[in-house]
Structure formats: C-alpha cells, structure tokens
Design a protein around this motif. Structure first.
Motif, PDB file in Angstrom:
ATOM      1  N   ALA A   1       0.808  -1.231   0.000  1.00 38.89           N
ATOM      2  CA  ALA A   1       0.000   0.000   0.000  1.00 38.89           C
ATOM      3  C   ALA A   1       0.837   1.275   0.000  1.00 38.89           C
ATOM      4  CB  ALA A   1      -0.980   0.019   1.186  1.00 38.89           C
TER       5      ALA A   1
ATOM      6  N   VAL B   1      -0.372   4.032  -2.809  1.00 36.82           N
ATOM      7  CA  VAL B   1      -1.632   4.761  -2.660  1.00 36.82           C
ATOM      8  C   VAL B   1      -1.547   5.827  -1.573  1.00 36.82           C
ATOM      9  CG1 VAL B   1      -3.130   2.959  -3.548  1.00 36.82           C
ATOM     10  CG2 VAL B   1      -2.568   2.981  -1.121  1.00 36.82           C
ATOM     11  N   GLN B   2      -0.486   5.748  -0.768  1.00 35.42           N
ATOM     12  CA  GLN B   2      -0.341   6.723   0.311  1.00 35.42           C
ATOM     13  C   GLN B   2      -0.413   8.149  -0.191  1.00 35.42           C
ATOM     14  OE1 GLN B   2       2.883   6.398   2.924  1.00 35.42           O
ATOM     15  NE2 GLN B   2       2.137   4.540   3.886  1.00 35.42           N
TER      16      GLN B   2
ATOM     17  N   SER C   1      -2.185   9.222  -2.571  1.00 24.83           N
ATOM     18  CA  SER C   1      -3.417   9.532  -3.300  1.00 24.83           C
ATOM     19  C   SER C   1      -4.134  10.750  -2.757  1.00 24.83           C
ATOM     20  CB  SER C   1      -4.374   8.342  -3.230  1.00 24.83           C
ATOM     21  OG  SER C   1      -3.804   7.241  -3.882  1.00 24.83           O
TER      22      SER C   1
ATOM     23  N   ALA D   1      -7.071   5.540  -7.706  1.00 22.92           N
ATOM     24  CA  ALA D   1      -6.546   4.524  -6.791  1.00 22.92           C
ATOM     25  C   ALA D   1      -6.213   3.243  -7.550  1.00 22.92           C
ATOM     26  CB  ALA D   1      -7.566   4.244  -5.687  1.00 22.92           C
TER      27      ALA D   1
ATOM     28  N   ARG E   1      -2.642   1.422  -7.748  1.00 25.15           N
ATOM     29  CA  ARG E   1      -2.468   0.003  -7.474  1.00 25.15           C
ATOM     30  C   ARG E   1      -1.626  -0.640  -8.577  1.00 25.15           C
ATOM     31  NH1 ARG E   1      -4.265  -4.167  -9.242  1.00 25.15           N
ATOM     32  NH2 ARG E   1      -5.682  -3.060 -10.578  1.00 25.15           N
TER      33      ARG E   1
ATOM     34  N   GLU F   1       1.882   0.099  -7.908  1.00 25.84           N
ATOM     35  CA  GLU F   1       2.387  -0.822  -6.879  1.00 25.84           C
ATOM     36  C   GLU F   1       2.687  -2.196  -7.485  1.00 25.84           C
ATOM     37  OE1 GLU F   1       0.143  -0.716  -3.136  1.00 25.84           O
ATOM     38  OE2 GLU F   1       0.538  -2.845  -2.924  1.00 25.84           O
TER      39      GLU F   1
ATOM     40  N   ARG G   1      -3.860   7.285   6.501  1.00 24.29           N
ATOM     41  CA  ARG G   1      -2.757   6.672   5.752  1.00 24.29           C
ATOM     42  C   ARG G   1      -2.707   7.205   4.325  1.00 24.29           C
ATOM     43  NH1 ARG G   1      -3.634   2.337   2.864  1.00 24.29           N
ATOM     44  NH2 ARG G   1      -5.376   1.576   4.110  1.00 24.29           N
ATOM     45  N   LEU G   2      -3.884   7.356   3.688  1.00 21.68           N
ATOM     46  CA  LEU G   2      -3.920   7.820   2.302  1.00 21.68           C
ATOM     47  C   LEU G   2      -3.465   9.267   2.175  1.00 21.68           C
ATOM     48  CD1 LEU G   2      -7.284   6.201   1.215  1.00 21.68           C
ATOM     49  CD2 LEU G   2      -5.024   5.633   0.350  1.00 21.68           C
TER      50      LEU G   2
ATOM     51  N   TYR H   1      -1.983  -8.815  -7.016  1.00 20.12           N
ATOM     52  CA  TYR H   1      -2.436  -7.737  -7.898  1.00 20.12           C
ATOM     53  C   TYR H   1      -3.278  -8.243  -9.065  1.00 20.12           C
ATOM     54  CZ  TYR H   1       1.038  -5.272  -5.213  1.00 20.12           C
ATOM     55  OH  TYR H   1       1.760  -4.754  -4.181  1.00 20.12           O
TER      56      TYR H   1
ATOM     57  N   ILE I   1     -11.470   7.059  -3.690  1.00 23.25           N
ATOM     58  CA  ILE I   1     -10.137   6.527  -3.394  1.00 23.25           C
ATOM     59  C   ILE I   1     -10.206   5.608  -2.176  1.00 23.25           C
ATOM     60  CG2 ILE I   1      -7.894   7.221  -2.473  1.00 23.25           C
ATOM     61  CD1 ILE I   1      -7.918   9.511  -4.493  1.00 23.25           C
TER      62      ILE I   1
ATOM     63  N   ALA J   1     -11.785   2.263  -3.154  1.00 21.54           N
ATOM     64  CA  ALA J   1     -10.840   1.415  -3.891  1.00 21.54           C
ATOM     65  C   ALA J   1      -9.753   0.893  -2.954  1.00 21.54           C
ATOM     66  CB  ALA J   1     -10.226   2.213  -5.043  1.00 21.54           C
TER      67      ALA J   1
ATOM     68  N   ARG K   1      -8.874  -2.954  -2.219  1.00 18.58           N
ATOM     69  CA  ARG K   1      -7.504  -3.471  -2.310  1.00 18.58           C
ATOM     70  C   ARG K   1      -7.194  -4.300  -1.069  1.00 18.58           C
ATOM     71  NH1 ARG K   1      -3.222  -2.434  -0.232  1.00 18.58           N
ATOM     72  NH2 ARG K   1      -4.110  -0.654   0.828  1.00 18.58           N
TER      73      ARG K   1
END
Lengths: 365, 365
Positions: A249, A252-253, A255, A339, A343, A346, B137-138, B247, B336, B339, B343
């Motif tokens: 993750a 996406v941090q 985002s 997002a 991904r 990632e 976190r995002l 993924y 976001i 999603a 994830r």
C-alpha cells in the motif's frame, strides 16, 4: 542514400542487415553491432571510435529515411524518428568521452527536445486507452446477464463512470490534438531543420575525441560498464525489499496527500527507467562488458514503462477530478480510477522488485 | 449460581478453570474440553451427550454471568454475551443430531437475533476506526516537513479527505448510536427475557436426543468431521489459485459495477468465514477428528475477518458517496477510500489463499 558513401567501404557486409534492422521493434538489438557478438576484444581490432561512429551512422541514416517516409506513413515515420533520436542521444551520452563535447552536447539537447515533442501525442493516446480500459474493467459486471436482470437502468455509480470516461476522453483528446499540432509545427520549424542538418552530418562523419583512437574493447567497455553500474546503483537504492511485499500500500499513500508526494515517491523509479534505457542502448552499441542479461533488462524496462504509464494515468485521473463543476458521482469514479492506477504502480514495482532481486541472486551465485 | 448445582458432581475439577476461561479472548480454546485433549477415544467413556451438555452448561453459565456484569462493565458483558451466544449456537448447529431439534432450532434463531443485535454497535465503531485510519494513511505526506514547506494551505484534495472523514464520522456515529439504542431496547424486551430463561435452563440441563447416549468418540467425531469437511469443500470452491496471484485486481472490478456485483463476489468468502468459525467451535467442544491445525484455523479466521471488515468498510465509503449534495472533492476522496478498502479485500484473499494452499500441501505431504 545519405551517409552511405562515407561508411560503405568499412562495413559493406553489414549494409543489407542494417536496412532490415530499421523495420524491427525498437526493443530489438540492431544489426550493426551484431558482428561483435562473439568475444568483442578479440579479432581484427576496430577502434572505439569506429564502433561508435558506425552505430551513429546507422541511426542517423534511419533518422533521415524516416524524414522521407513522413509523407507516406506519418505514424511509422515518427516511430523511426524517435527510435533513432533516442539511440543517438544515448550513445552520445554513454560514450561521450569518445566524441567532441562541444558538438555532442548541443545535439543531445536538440534531440531531447525533438523526442519530447514527438512522443507527447502518442503518450496522450496511450493514456486514454489505458484509462478507458481500466474504467471498463472497473465497471465489469455492469454488462453481465445477472446484472442487467437486476438493474435495467444504470445507477448513479455507472453514470458516474460513464461521465468520467467522457470527461477523460474530452481532456486527453484535446491534449493529444494539441500535441499533434505542436509536433507538426516543430517539424516545420527552422530549429528542426538545423537539427536534421546536424544529423545528416552525423550520417557521414562523427567528430571524435582523441580517446576514440584506442581499441574498441579498451575504449568502450569501461564506459558501458559505467552505464550498467549507474543503473545497478540506482536500482539498489530503491526500496526493493518493501516493494517486493505484495499489498504494501505504499503507492496509494500519496493519493490524498499533496500533489508533490506522489511525484517525490515515483521519481527514483522513473530515474531507474531512464538508466535502464541507457544501459540497454549502451549494450546495443557494444555488447561486451558486464551488466544484466539483455532479455532481463528488456523485461525490467517493460515493467518500469508500465510503472510510469500507470503513475501518469493516475495523475490524469486526478487532474480530471479537479475540473470545476463536475458531478460528485463523476468525481467518485475518478477517485476509484486514480486509486486503481496507483495500485497498478504498486503492482509494477512489485514485479520489478521480484525480477531485479532474482537477477541479483542469479548474478551472485 | 445458576446451573452449577446440576452439573457440579460431574465435573467439579473443571469448575475453577472454567471461571478463568471466560476472561480470555474468544479465540482461545476454552477450558472445559481441555481434559479430552489427549486421545479422545480412550479413557473412561463419557457419552457424546455428556460432552455436548458440559460445553453448553459452561457457555450458558458464562452467558448468565455476563448478564449480571452488565451494570458494572457493559462492554465486557456484551463481549461475553456474544462469546457464549455464538458458541451455544455453533454447538447446537454442529452437534444438532444429538439434541432435541424442536428445542434447539428456535433457540438457535433467537441466539442469532441477539448476536446480530449486540454486534452491530461494535461493528460500526470498528468500521469508523478502520476508515479513519485508512484516510489518515492515504493522506500521509500531508504532515511531512517537505509537504508543509511547499503547500502551507491544504489543497482541495486534502479538504476533500477531511470532509470525507467528517461525513463518515457523522454517518457511522449515528449508525452506532442507533445500534446502541436498539441493543438496549432488545436487552429490556420480553423476547430477550424469554431467551435468557431458555439459556438458564441450558445451564442445568440439555434436552438430548437418543443418539447422544453413545460414546463421545463415535457420536461427536463424525459430526465435527462434517463441519470440517463443509469448510474444506467451500474453501476448495473459492478461486484460490487466482486469489494467490498478487495484484489480480479481481476485487476492484466491482467498484464501479452495480452494487450487487461486489456482494455476489464476496459472498462465497463470507460463507467460508462462517464455516471456519463453526469448524473452530466444533473443535472447542471436542478436539478429536480431522480438520486443519487449530492455530492455522485461527490465522485463517483473522484473514477472513479482515476480508469482511474491508468489504463492509468499502461499502460504507460507497454509501457515504451517495449522500446528496456532497462536494466533488469529498466524493473523489470517498472513491479513493473505497478502492483502497477493496484493495484490502484483495490482500486478505491473497493472504488466505496462500495460507490455505500451504496448509493443503502440508496436509497432503
């Protein structure tokens, strides 16, 4: 045939193959260096300058042929122009100490300008394709038999997805058309004509430095190794252990953080992509030296290409979401799309990390 | 002490341990069955009915003690109520053929009503915690020193994230308060008093079927094995090979599809979560039989718990996005977030698939 006369006496045998090589994909190893494949330091000693000049002659010839092709097949002509412009620039960069710097440096910066101008249109088109495919995938099930049974009219989420798709198409098609006009204008400019003249000179003679007179092996291998080493160092500085853990993750941090966070996080990966290309092109000029196996570099390059494309597509979705007066459902769909592309970023890092660490271990054993 | 008198002569030795066992986490193997740990089919032959009745007595006693605890520590009391209600229900379900069905079935459905009513408040609270943590976190990097340097005022994206957080807090706190009132009302209802009376009966005597008279080993192992087998079959029907590919993007496919797609896709996984719980609880009653090792089941249960929580949190984000008149930036942040939680669903499936396939291979070898 421009430049042909000046070099034909040196490598008449490679001419037919060179003519074929321009039709292949840019990923392919071009023909001119193929004769050196076995044991580059043995055999009749070509000078380092000879090898570099031969490569540059060949790429310059491709460049000039592409110009002639523009009237017939613009797309293929642009592809060839980019193909050769990138290789000329890379060769001048990696093997720079063998050429006259006063001549090489301005040529490099003009080639860079041309590459950027020409590639932009294609990039916008590819981004739209990628985002449309992603939206289609994210809305999967909307077209399934079971879904239509239960929900005959599209809900607000499906409407949002459709509007997001239309918005992206409008914005990216506009950007693409602008890039196309800019490319046409650039190709008609006096700046481009000056560049084409410089490349035409390159097709027959290359201004070499004194260092180029030594044997190919001694002159080229250290420079190619330097390119490979720069790549290895930059890749080793990436957080590969972390990236090799699935679903970490990290990507996406950024985002919902400030715009800069994503760019700062992606930059070292983009840098490795560039160094990877330089390493591959250095290998095309002279296949000796150390560095990872060629096919693995190709695979790694594809992964980092996917990394960049996903990152840029995510940015395109984010900037579409900043369009004033869009519906919340459209913004919601763009958030999911953003997002989703992060991904993908990632996933590309994960694949690259696994490949790179595997090849490191293979190299160490 | 309700029910104590009727059973004390049978297992006086286990009483002190049982008193301790109610303080431990629900994941823990409770004490009553511990005496059967070694070689369940040997030793003095307890009947199948004895073993099931002992377990039910113990859980019923916990249930009744929890009722008394409510005035002092509501949270702990609810936890114990849930803990015992789930185990009574699971035992009646798995070992149903050993009990009187006319009595067991209505009790099961009342226990189910109680469990759902009591767990809802906690679920809303946990969901809010999870979504707030994810938003934090995002938006990571927003608080970094470099970010504040470049962007002193929060941009529209950060504003959207903050508003999305406030919206979720408002909605989930409201839902939580409603669930709390509903739980209080339920606990004061005549329906609940009837249920508590039925459990009080259970604490002293269990209406057994004729089949319960046989030896524990013969009566319980086939029923426990059936529970383990149902789990194994349902897990084998999951797309584990696909889920084990990192993924694969399967779980986000539903993000922009009709609401039902996600539910349809998640349902088999939720079903395995329930069967896993039944299998674990069956093991608590009688640790014989086949089935995966207990610690691995615990780990698998945690993964599927995470799967469910992520799926439900994603739904909460999606329904918040359907709030009328929200700003596009808020909807974008919720997209976001949705999603991101999907994830997490994918990550939980990946972890479960890897664990399950590993334990399958370990079982086969």
């Amino acid at each position: 045939m421009p430049g042909g006369a000046g070099v034909a006496h040196r490598h008449r045998d490679t001419e037919p193959r060179a003519a074929v090589a321009t039709d292949v994909q840019p990923e392919h190893l071009p023909a001119p260096a193929a004769g050196l494949d076995e044991s580059p330091c043995a055999g009749p000693a070509a000078s380092a300058g000879d090898v570099v000049a031969r490569h540059l002659h060949h790429q310059a010839a491709t460049f000039l042929r592409a110009l002639g092709l523009r009237a017939e097949d613009e797309r293929e002509a642009d592809r060839l122009l980019l193909h050769s412009a990138r290789r000329i620039r890379a060769a001048l960069h990696t093997y720079g100490p063998l050429t006259d710097p006063l001549w090489a440096e301005p040529l490099c910066s003009e080639l860079r300008w041309l590459s950027e101008t020409l590639s932009r249109e294609h990039q916008h088109a590819a981004r739209l394709d990628r985002l449309s495919a992603a939206l289609h995938r994210l809305a999967a099930g909307a077209t399934g038999p079971r879904a239509t049974e239960d929900s005959p009219a599209p809900g607000p989420v499906a409407m949002g997805a459709a509007r997001a798709g239309a918005l992206l198409e409008r914005q990216l098609t506009l950007a693409r058309n602008r890039a196309h006009s800019a490319a046409l204008q650039a190709l008609g400019s006096s700046r481009f004509h000056a560049l084409a003249d410089a490349v035409a000179v390159l097709a027959s003679e290359v201004p070499l430095a004194a260092a180029a007179a030594g044997p190919a092996c001694e002159g080229l291998v250290p420079l190619a190794d330097q390119a490979h080493r720069r790549l290895a160092e930059a890749a080793a500085a990436l957080p590969l252990t972390r990236a090799g853990l699935p679903y970490n993750a990290d990507t996406v941090q950024a985002s919902l953080g400030p715009d800069l966070t994503g760019d700062l996080q992606d930059a070292p990966w983009h840098q490795v992509r560039i160094l990877l290309r330089l390493s591959r092109y250095a290998h095309e000029v002279y296949p000796g030296g150390t560095g990872a196996p060629h096919d693995r570099l190709d695979e790694a390059a594809r992964m980092l290409e996917r990394h960049r494309e996903s990152a840029r597509s995510a940015s395109a979705a984010a900037s579409a979401a900043r369009t004033p007066r869009i519906a919340p459902a459209t913004a919601y769909a763009l958030g999911i799309l953003h997002a989703d592309q992060r991904r993908e970023v990632e996933a590309a890092r994960f694949a690259f990390a696994r490949l790179w660490q595997r090849s490191e271990h293979a190299g160490a054993s």
